[in-house]
Every structure is written in C-alpha cells, then in structure tokens.
Design a protein around this motif. Structure first.
Motif: not given
Length: 352
Positions: A211-212, A293, A289, A285, A215, A218-219
């Motif tokens: 999941k990280l 997460i 996150l 992160e 994300i 995208v970042v």
C-alpha cells in the motif's frame, strides 16, 4: 555466589558461541537459505489468495499454481521496468556526460582552491580510473563469461524461489500439522495462536508495504513531474518499488531521479525539485502513512530494526535487507511465547 557467577559466565559464553555458529551457518549456506527464506515470507503473503481460490472450489494444485504464476509475472514486470530504465540511462549517457562536464570542472577548481586536494592528486585518480577501464577491456572474454554466469545464476535462484513458493502453498497445511505434532494436546491452542500471529506479522508488513509503495508512486509522480524529470512516471514507480529495501532503496530511488533530472538537464531547479520531492515523501511515509497503514503488526523497536537491516545486509546482502524486518517481527513473536525468551521479546518490542 561464586557458583552462580560461573553459571552466568558459562551461559553467556555458550550463547555467544551459539550466535557465532548461527551467523557462520547463515553465511556459508546463503545460496540455499536466502531463497528459501524469501520464499517462506512470500508464501505467508500469498496464502490468503490460495485459500480464497480453494473456497471457490478451485483444485489445490491449480490454486497454488495460479497464485505462483501471478506473483512471478508481477515480479517479472518489475525487472522489465528496471531493464527499460537502465537502457534509457545508457542511451542518454553521452548527454549526461556533456551536461556534467562543466560542473565537474567547476567542482574540481573549487576543491583545488579551497581544500588540500591538488591537481596532481586528481590527475592520479583519473589515471587509476583509466587503467581500470583499460584492464577491463583487455579481458573482454573473461568479463563476458563472468557476466553471463552471473545472469544464469540469478535466473536460477529467481525461478527456484517461485518453485519453493508453489510447493509451500500447496502443502502449507501439512507443514502446519508437522509443526503441531511436536507439541502436546494442551499446547496445541497456544502453538496455533503463535503461528497465526507469525502469519499476521508477515502479511501485515508486506501488505502494508505494498500500500505504501502505491501511495509513494503517486507522490513521486506528482513531485517529479512538476520538477521536470524525464520519464517521471517510470522513475516514480521504480523509486517506490525500491522502498521494499529498507533505507538503501530510498537512496537508490533518489539517485535514479537525479540521473534523469538534474544530470540530464543540468537545471538547478530540477535538483531542488527532486530533493524536495524525496524529503516530503519520506516525511509522509515515516510519520503519517507507516504508523497508520502498517500499524502495530510489526511491533519492533526502530533501533533493533536498524541493527537487523545492517546485520542482514552483511550476511545476505540485498535479499537479507528485504526480509530483515518481517523476520525480526516473527522472531519477536516467538520470543514472546517462549517463557525463557520473554525478556528478549520485551527488549525488542516497540511498546513498553
């Protein structure tokens, strides 16, 4: 009192010798144990998929095979991205050299004027590098054979991991029953609970990490795109995937972004944009996150995480760094369920 001190000394000495023996075995048996360990960790991640397929009345052999092939294709796609990106670096190498040549000259002049470094030392370093390149060119045949052998060896280990995964997925219940047979009926529930916690640790870490990665991809894409990095989507995806390697992956991703940003274009604004992007991404992160997460599935003190990553790198290299954190989490679960080892589990735990 003297007898008690001797007992403590003997215990510490025996523990140290046992630790040395374990490290020695891990180093010597790296080619066997490293692929097997990676396969075990990935099997714990993929087991729920196989279980779901079996609930849909898919035969066990077919469910294990489909899951293994799917994971093989995903990993192959990652390596394909890396190969494509490497080819892009090779194609743009002349541009990178032309762009960086003036900057190298300016940096050299600055060092000569402001540090003890002299032109003679720099020339000597250049001659050593030139000699190294010439030496390599006189042994092209040997280099080609070595390179080919390395590729064949890597592919063999790579495929072996997925062969291990298939068989461990197919016979996972038998392995579980095998472990349970070592314990009495009164201990069965405790052992089952421990095995479930071990599975939760591996799955929680790896699923959270995936999941990280999504994300962060995208970042990175947004930040590198605004910064003007060439092929920013591909660079962002590879940089995010490399974070599976603790600490080192972030550095490699940053260097990759610099190559396709600052080194190709030579624009200082690109350098600033890339640096800001990675600093912001790592802050998001680490402090936003990761706690939410991944959570407390891997309840391990960060100090011991760093030690485990460094030690794993010394023993197994990159493969060791990838599996260091889930293995440390699994070891901690075992420590907390063995009465004599609970103090070590308390020490390793993040929460007090």
């Amino acid at each position: 009192m003297m007898g008690k001190n001797k007992k403590i000394l003997y215990t510490c000495t025996a523990s140290l010798l046992l630790l040395i023996l374990i490290v020695y075995v891990l180093v010597v048996a790296k080619s066997f144990l490293a692929p097997l360990t990676v396969a075990i960790i990935l099997t714990l991640l993929l087991a729920p998929i196989v279980r779901k397929l079996e609930q849909w009345n898919v035969p066990k052999n077919l469910a294990a095979l489909l899951t293994t092939l799917a994971s093989l294709l995903v990993s192959f796609g990652f390596f394909l991205l890396v190969i494509v990106q490497t080819n892009n670096v090779v194609e743009q190498w002349d541009t990178i050299q032309e762009t960086m040549q003036p900057k190298i000259v300016n940096a050299t002049d600055f060092l000569i004027e402001n540090t003890p470094v002299t032109q003679k030392k720099i020339d000597g370093l250049k001659n050593k590098l030139s000699s190294f390149r010439i030496l390599g060119s006189t042994k092209q045949a040997n280099s080609a054979v070595t390179y080919l052998s390395s590729i064949v060896n890597f592919l063999g280990i790579y495929l072996l991991v997925f062969i291990y995964i298939f068989f461990m997925l197919r016979f996972r219940l038998k392995f579980k029953k095998f472990i349970l047979k070592f314990f009495d009926d009164e201990q069965q529930s405790e052992v089952k609970s421990t095995l479930q916690q071990i599975t939760n640790v591996a799955q929680g870490y790896l699923i959270g990490k995936l999941k990280l990665i999504g994300i962060l991809a995208v970042v990175y894409s947004i930040g590198l795109g605004i910064s003007g990095v060439n092929n920013f989507i591909l660079v962002a995806l590879i940089s995010a995937l490399l974070t599976i390697i603790p600490y080192l992956g972030n550095v490699i991703g940053y260097c990759l972004a610099l190559i396709f940003g600052y080194l190709v274009q030579g624009d200082m604004s690109v350098l600033i944009g890339v640096s800001v992007t990675f600093v912001v991404a790592q802050f998001i992160e680490s402090y936003i996150l990761q706690p939410y997460i991944i959570g407390n599935d891997v309840d391990v003190n960060p100090f011991f995480v760093i030690l485990a990553v460094i030690a794993s790198n010394l023993i197994w290299g990159v493969a060791g760094m990838v599996v260091a954190i889930p293995i440390l989490g699994i070891i901690n679960v075992v420590f907390l369920h063995v009465p004599g080892l609970k103090p070590f589990g308390f020490l390793i735990k993040k929460t007090e």
